[in-house]
Design an enzyme around this catalytic site. Structure first.
Site, PDB file in Angstrom:
ATOM      1  N   ASP A  54       0.826  -1.206   0.000  1.00 24.35           N
ATOM      2  CA  ASP A  54       0.000   0.000   0.000  1.00 24.35           C
ATOM      3  C   ASP A  54       0.862   1.258   0.000  1.00 24.35           C
ATOM      4  O   ASP A  54       0.562   2.239  -0.677  1.00 24.35           O
ATOM      5  CB  ASP A  54      -0.901   0.024   1.236  1.00 24.35           C
ATOM      6  N   ALA A  55       1.952   1.219   0.776  1.00 23.01           N
ATOM      7  CA  ALA A  55       2.799   2.408   0.916  1.00 23.01           C
ATOM      8  C   ALA A  55       3.410   2.810  -0.426  1.00 23.01           C
ATOM      9  O   ALA A  55       3.541   3.994  -0.734  1.00 23.01           O
ATOM     10  CB  ALA A  55       3.896   2.154   1.931  1.00 23.01           C
ATOM     11  N   GLU A  56       3.746   1.805  -1.234  1.00 22.15           N
ATOM     12  CA  GLU A  56       4.325   2.080  -2.547  1.00 22.15           C
ATOM     13  C   GLU A  56       3.260   2.702  -3.457  1.00 22.15           C
ATOM     14  O   GLU A  56       3.531   3.649  -4.210  1.00 22.15           O
ATOM     15  CB  GLU A  56       4.881   0.770  -3.139  1.00 22.15           C
ATOM     16  N   LYS A 142     -29.016 -11.327  -5.695  1.00 19.43           N
ATOM     17  CA  LYS A 142     -29.729 -10.053  -5.659  1.00 19.43           C
ATOM     18  C   LYS A 142     -29.091  -9.200  -4.569  1.00 19.43           C
ATOM     19  O   LYS A 142     -29.335  -9.393  -3.379  1.00 19.43           O
ATOM     20  CB  LYS A 142     -31.219 -10.250  -5.392  1.00 19.43           C
ATOM     21  N   LYS A 326     -32.269 -14.993 -14.793  1.00 24.66           N
ATOM     22  CA  LYS A 326     -32.422 -14.307 -16.077  1.00 24.66           C
ATOM     23  C   LYS A 326     -32.329 -15.345 -17.189  1.00 24.66           C
ATOM     24  O   LYS A 326     -31.475 -16.244 -17.128  1.00 24.66           O
ATOM     25  CB  LYS A 326     -31.321 -13.253 -16.255  1.00 24.66           C
ATOM     26  N   CYS A 444     -28.162  -6.687  42.791  1.00 22.48           N
ATOM     27  CA  CYS A 444     -28.688  -7.815  42.022  1.00 22.48           C
ATOM     28  C   CYS A 444     -30.209  -7.746  41.953  1.00 22.48           C
ATOM     29  O   CYS A 444     -30.860  -7.579  42.985  1.00 22.48           O
ATOM     30  CB  CYS A 444     -28.248  -9.129  42.682  1.00 22.48           C
ATOM     31  N   CYS A 468     -28.167 -16.098  46.481  1.00 21.16           N
ATOM     32  CA  CYS A 468     -28.990 -15.570  45.386  1.00 21.16           C
ATOM     33  C   CYS A 468     -29.719 -16.730  44.707  1.00 21.16           C
ATOM     34  O   CYS A 468     -29.081 -17.670  44.224  1.00 21.16           O
ATOM     35  CB  CYS A 468     -28.087 -14.849  44.394  1.00 21.16           C
TER      36      CYS A 468
END
Ligand code: IVH
Length: 708
Positions: A54-56, A142, A326, A444, A468
């Site tokens: 990318d850098a190039e 589609k 198609k 809680c 609990c």
């Protein structure tokens, strides 16, 4: 480029290096740079096979930009520098389509029969009878984006227009130029006028990145920013941006699927007789054509295509809402013609939607086995991805805040394949003015104990433990699990009742259940009650590993429980072991050691263990690190690289048969690393930790029962 690959751009597009560029002639220098950039953009965007970093690319790009700034007369409309946008328009000019942009009829029957009905209609219109061969079709995806017409004159992209009402659209050329996949110029032999029709869309990952950035901008207080409800909506927004600089920031993609106006090149007319061949020609000219596009025969071919794409749908990086069939032969297309604004030769065959809109009725907080508090959006029931969805997890407070889901919000819910439904985003325009931001409660919701979040953790937890009832219920389900105490017949509903009627307050209470009360529970026949009591009785003889796992200690899974049992041999030894002593066990790190210590330090947990043993739960106890008859008991070995004397699997089997443990990674608890040829990081680690390293000879010595 291999000799089999068509040279898409002819000689004019072959990559050349800047070294051969005449340095003193800006015009030819600009031209050479443009050729290189076109070539590499095509390799990157269309062929997905970049040839330079990318850098190039960026360096070449900046070189061209500098040159064009210094010599504005050299700027051409097909220059890659024109992709970045920057122009701000007052509005879009109107474009009259020379060939109208049609739409396609949608088959409402989403079952395979929809494809059969289309084929039957086509055969009838073409006057075919049963003895005639199957019709050739093209199956396409589609795409869920927006239709675009790209006009090329003399090989240059001169105009990109939206569909509009089919007759008149809008000129969005500056924005469309920013799409890297769209060629700005065509090879020399392309028709002198060519309109390519296709779909502009946004990939799902690009959409997520864009929305995340938008959320950050909103959070930072940037005015006028918003998030998008789905990729299609984001794509449409980007295409209709008056500021092409903003459009350039929103990554769009393109697929070609048809033609509009065309004036053949001087050398002769189009070289294709079928829709499929036309698509392949577009592809050769540099347009992206979906690789799934396929020629298929008859109704059976259409049905198979519909089903194959349904299976592939979730793995595609972009959204589709169906497939398109198609008729392949252009002569047959001509014969079939049009009804009003739709061709008779094409049909869209949809799939059930994967995203729907609904409203958030409440945000409940559920309590998990280890006390984890999970916010869950309760939704107005909505049919999406083939099921009715009423709940979607928001995972934790951070995630709920990140998406900023609020009670009363209109949200987009997505369910793709078997993935659990999720809230994708909030439709901010529809937020009630007083919708409060979600905050996790401080206590809680089930037992009222304090809810805490540890530093560096995303989850809040109820500190109530087995006090609990929500945690108790799940602790009991876990205890009864097949891989734990294996109590058959103790289902969720029954556990709820047993806890709610206070018949079972601790795990040990399970072993004191009585037949008469049990058989009086809802949906409990006497036979099932008897079976359950028998299963409980049977579960009493277990192993230390299973018992430890069944206690549901945080971070102690099945494998760790087995290791602990093997290492200590006795429960009492584990219950009093220091964190340091626990750390000596393979697979036990500081988090697990701390969790075990915390668990057994709590008096109520020790009482539960005692009560279970009193109720008759037993297992065979051994001695700590039993000195067995096996010569390599207690030795941990790691194998790496290619051994000469035997394969790694064979070496592992032989070592284990002598009582050694063969581990996958090197730690300071490893006794020996056996390293063959081409050993990598494990050998490095052994050397760094000072673990003795053996070769094939050392291994042979070990297997003879001696410790080298
Ligand atoms: S062909 C003459 N092919 O669906 C036929 N359309 O309602 C013209 N679409 O406006 C359209 N994928 O935006 C065609 N493979 C595909 C398509 C496709 C998506 C969209 C397009 C069109 C709409 C038709």
């Amino acid at each position: 480029m291999s000799p089999n690959t068509p040279d898409l751009f002819g000689d004019a597009f072959a990559a050349s290096s800047t070294a051969s560029t005449p340095v003193n002639n800006p015009a030819s220098q600009a031209q050479a740079l443009r050729q290189q950039l076109h070539h590499h953009a095509h390799a990157y965007y269309t062929r997905d096979a970049p040839e330079i970093p990318d850098a190039e690319y960026d360096r070449l790009f900046r070189e061209l930009q500098t040159l064009e700034r210094a010599h504005p007369e050299l700027l051409t409309s097909d220059s890659p520098t024109q992709r970045v946008g920057g122009q701000v328009l007052d509005g879009f000019a109107q474009v009259t389509h020379r060939v109208p942009m049609l739409s396609i009829r949608t088959e409402t029957d989403t079952e395979p029969s929809g494809a059969e009905a289309f084929d039957a209609r086509i055969r009838k219109e073409l006057g075919l009878n049963e003895s005639d061969p199957a019709v050739d079709y093209v199956g396409e995806l589609k795409f869920d984006g927006l239709a675009m017409s790209l006009r090329y004159e003399g090989g240059l992209l001169v105009q990109a227009a939206t569909r509009g009402d089919g007759e008149t659209g809008e000129d969005v050329t500056t924005n469309i130029r920013t799409i890297g996949q769209i060629p700005l110029r065509l090879p020399t032999h392309a028709p002198s006028v060519l309109e390519v029709r296709g779909e502009v869309y946004m990939r799902r990952d690009d959409f997520e990145t864009l929305n995340e950035r938008q959320r950050q901008r909103i959070a930072a207080g940037t005015k006028g920013e918003k998030t998008f409800v789905n990729p299609r909506n984001a794509a449409a927004g980007a295409v209709r941006q008056l500021d092409s600089g903003i459009a350039a920031e929103r990554p769009l993609s393109f697929f070609a699927y048809g033609l509009g106006d065309i004036t053949p090149a001087a050398e002769g007319g189009p070289q294709w007789q079928t829709h499929f061949d036309m698509l392949m020609q577009l592809k050769a000219w540099g347009f992206p054509v979906a690789e799934q596009t396929a020629g298929v025969q008859g109704a059976a071919g259409l049905v198979a295509f519909h089903q194959r794409m349904a299976a592939e749908r979730d793995a595609l990086p972009y959204d589709i809402d169906g497939v398109v069939y198609k008729v392949n032969g252009l002569a047959q297309q001509l014969q079939l013609g049009f009804v009003t604004r739709e061709p008779r030769w094409a049909v869209a065959h949809k799939y059930p939607a994967q995203e729907e809109m609904t409203t958030v009725l409440a945000i409940d907080v559920q309590v998990g086995r280890t006390g984890k508090l999970t916010p869950v959006a309760k939704l107005a029931p909505v049919f999406v991805g083939g099921v009715t969805v009423t709940n979607a997890t928001l995972h934790n407070e951070l995630e709920a805040r990140r998406k900023d889901v609020r009670v009363g919000d209109t949200v987009i819910v997505r369910r793709a394949g078997d993935v659990i439904p999720e809230v994708v985003s909030v439709v901010l325009d529809r937020r009630p003015f007083d919708a409060p931001q979600f905050t996790m409660m401080s206590h809680c919701p089930v037992c009222g104990s304090l809810a805490e979040r540890d530093d560096g953790e995303a989850d809040h937890r109820c500190t109530g433990g087995l006090f609990c009832s929500a945690q108790r219920k799940q602790a009991i389900w876990h205890f009864a699990h097949r891989r734990a105490m294996d109590v058959d017949g103790l289902g969720d509903k029954l556990v709820d009742q047993l806890v709610d009627t206070a018949q079972v307050n601790t795990l040990a209470d399970l072993y004191h259940l009585k037949l008469d009360r049990l058989s009086n529970m809802d949906r409990m026949a006497e036979k099932s009650a008897v079976n359950l009591l028998e299963a409980l009785e049977k579960s009493k003889s277990t192993t230390l590993g299973r018992f430890l796992f069944s206690l549901g200690i945080r971070h102690v899974g099945e494998a760790t429980a087995k290791e602990l049992a093997w290492h200590f041999g006795q429960l009492d030894a584990i219950m009093v072991a220091s964190e340091d002593a626990l750390l000596q066990v393979a697979d036990v790190g500081p988090v697990v050691a701390h969790s075990l210590r915390t668990f057994f330090d709590q008096p109520h947990n020790r009482e539960v263990v005692l009560a279970l043993r009193d109720a008759g739960v037993t297992w065979p106890e051994g001695d700590a690190l039993a000195p067995t008859e096996m010569p390599l008991a207690g030795i941990t070995v790691v194998l790496t690289g290619t051994l000469q004397s035997m394969g790694r699997d064979e070496a592992k089997e032989k070592l284990e048969a002598l009582g050694a443990k063969v581990a996958g990674s090197v730690s300071k608890k490893t006794h020996y690393v056996v390293a063959g040829a081409e050993s990598g990081s494990k050998l490095d680690k052994a050397q760094a930790l000072g673990v003795p390293v053996l070769d094939d000879t050392g291994l042979t010595l070990l297997l003879s029962g001696q410790k080298p």
